[in-house]
Scaffold this active site. Structure first.
Site, PDB file in Angstrom:
ATOM      1  N   ASP A   1       0.863  -1.185   0.000  1.00 22.62           N
ATOM      2  CA  ASP A   1       0.000   0.000   0.000  1.00 22.62           C
ATOM      3  C   ASP A   1       0.906   1.244   0.000  1.00 22.62           C
ATOM      4  O   ASP A   1       1.365   1.682  -1.053  1.00 22.62           O
ATOM      5  CB  ASP A   1      -0.897  -0.097   1.242  1.00 22.62           C
TER       6      ASP A   1
ATOM      7  N   ARG B   1      -9.886 -14.018   6.005  1.00 22.91           N
ATOM      8  CA  ARG B   1      -8.679 -14.495   5.309  1.00 22.91           C
ATOM      9  C   ARG B   1      -8.981 -15.770   4.520  1.00 22.91           C
ATOM     10  O   ARG B   1      -8.300 -16.078   3.550  1.00 22.91           O
ATOM     11  CB  ARG B   1      -7.569 -14.802   6.321  1.00 22.91           C
TER      12      ARG B   1
HETATM   13  P1  IMP Z   1       1.932  -0.527   3.810  1.00 21.85           P
HETATM   14  O1  IMP Z   1       2.396  -0.887   2.414  1.00 21.85           O
HETATM   15  O2  IMP Z   1       3.037  -0.347   4.793  1.00 21.85           O
HETATM   16  O3  IMP Z   1       1.007   0.655   3.784  1.00 21.85           O
HETATM   17  O4  IMP Z   1       1.063  -1.689   4.430  1.00 21.85           O
HETATM   18  C1  IMP Z   1       0.744  -2.837   3.786  1.00 21.85           C
HETATM   19  C2  IMP Z   1       0.015  -3.768   4.757  1.00 21.85           C
HETATM   20  O5  IMP Z   1      -1.233  -3.168   5.173  1.00 21.85           O
HETATM   21  C3  IMP Z   1      -0.361  -5.037   4.045  1.00 21.85           C
HETATM   22  O6  IMP Z   1       0.616  -6.034   4.169  1.00 21.85           O
HETATM   23  C4  IMP Z   1      -1.659  -5.414   4.716  1.00 21.85           C
HETATM   24  O7  IMP Z   1      -1.391  -6.189   5.862  1.00 21.85           O
HETATM   25  C5  IMP Z   1      -2.289  -4.115   5.144  1.00 21.85           C
HETATM   26  N1  IMP Z   1      -3.304  -3.671   4.159  1.00 21.85           N
HETATM   27  C6  IMP Z   1      -3.226  -2.599   3.337  1.00 21.85           C
HETATM   28  N2  IMP Z   1      -4.322  -2.500   2.555  1.00 21.85           N
HETATM   29  C7  IMP Z   1      -5.109  -3.537   2.892  1.00 21.85           C
HETATM   30  C8  IMP Z   1      -6.403  -3.985   2.401  1.00 21.85           C
HETATM   31  O8  IMP Z   1      -7.050  -3.422   1.500  1.00 21.85           O
HETATM   32  N3  IMP Z   1      -6.894  -5.112   3.001  1.00 21.85           N
HETATM   33  C9  IMP Z   1      -6.239  -5.791   3.992  1.00 21.85           C
HETATM   34  N4  IMP Z   1      -5.039  -5.408   4.453  1.00 21.85           N
HETATM   35  C10 IMP Z   1      -4.473  -4.298   3.912  1.00 21.85           C
END
Ligand code: IMP
Ligand code: MG
Length: 206
Positions: free
Chosen positions: A116, A178
């Site tokens: 993300d 999940r």
């Molecule tokens: P980031 O890239 O550090 O913002 O975070 C990524 C993590 O946030 C992922 O590994 C997921 O665990 C969680 N995450 C982000 N978007 C989603 C979503 O749409 N559904 C479920 N988990 C998400």
């Protein structure tokens, strides 16, 4: 009486929290097979270690690993991320379960459910690189690149998605969903209410 005959029981797939299906299981399987083939070709004669990020990456890892025709190993790392406002991760990350294997001199493929902001995986990259592996690449099932904060070089991507919060095939909402075999959008109204409640809380990454 079994669970399915119980009128009180709301079938998981009929939950009002779920919105539309974004990726049905056969579509996911087809893409996973393509990525498995690409990894098999790219890592010819090598023995990469697939490192799955607990807990969301596990379902993807189990299917992907069986589509790779190489002598791979698998390992797991658990991390928790401090969630900031609007459920955007802050990049403040803690390792809750470390790898079992020594990765020095090894070819590592990080297997993620979704990238993300990129903050979590960038922390992980720095951490794993400090252990002197031969190489580290990223393989993610989903890429939400419109919210990227930390520039991230992803070698293998399943699908690119937009703003929608998604669940299923390893991805959770409050640790649930999940085990859905497809990837669903979450019902926006329900998530919006929840984001306000969750603001600033600490959350285990998944
Ligand atoms: P980031 O890239 O550090 O913002 O975070 C990524 C993590 O946030 C992922 O590994 C997921 O665990 C969680 N995450 C982000 N978007 C989603 C979503 O749409 N559904 C479920 N988990 C998400
Ligand atoms: Mg994750």
């Amino acid at each position: 009486m079994n669970c399915r005959q119980n009128q009180e029981f709301e079938n998981l797939y009929a939950s009002s929290i779920l919105g539309k299906v974004l990726f049905p299981n056969p579509v996911i399987q087809q893409r996973v097979a393509q990525i498995g083939k690409a990894i098999t070709d790219d890592y010819c004669k090598k023995e990469p270690i697939l490192v799955s990020v607990l807990r969301g990456g596990v379902v993807f890892l189990t299917d992907l690993s069986r589509k790779i025709d190489l002598e791979i190993s698998i390992d797991f790392i658990g991390i928790s991320t401090y969630q900031g406002s609007a459920n955007i991760s802050t990049g403040i990350v803690k390792i809750t379960k470390d790898l079992e294997e020594n990765i020095e001199g090894k070819d590592i493929i990080i297997v993620e459910d979704i990238i993300d902001t990129g903050l979590t995986v960038n922390y992980l990259l720095r951490n794993l690189k400090s252990r002197n592996p031969a190489s580290v690449e990223i393989c993610t099932l989903l890429d939400r690149n419109i919210r990227r904060i930390a520039e991230t070089k992803i070698k293998y991507t399943g699908f690119t998605i937009g703003e929608e919060f998604v669940v299923g095939y390893g991805l959770d909402y409050k640790q649930k969903f999940r085990n859905l075999d497809a990837i669903y959008e979450l019902n926006r109204e329900i998530v919006k209410r929840d984001i306000e409640i969750n603001e600033g809380s600490r959350n285990e990454n998944g």
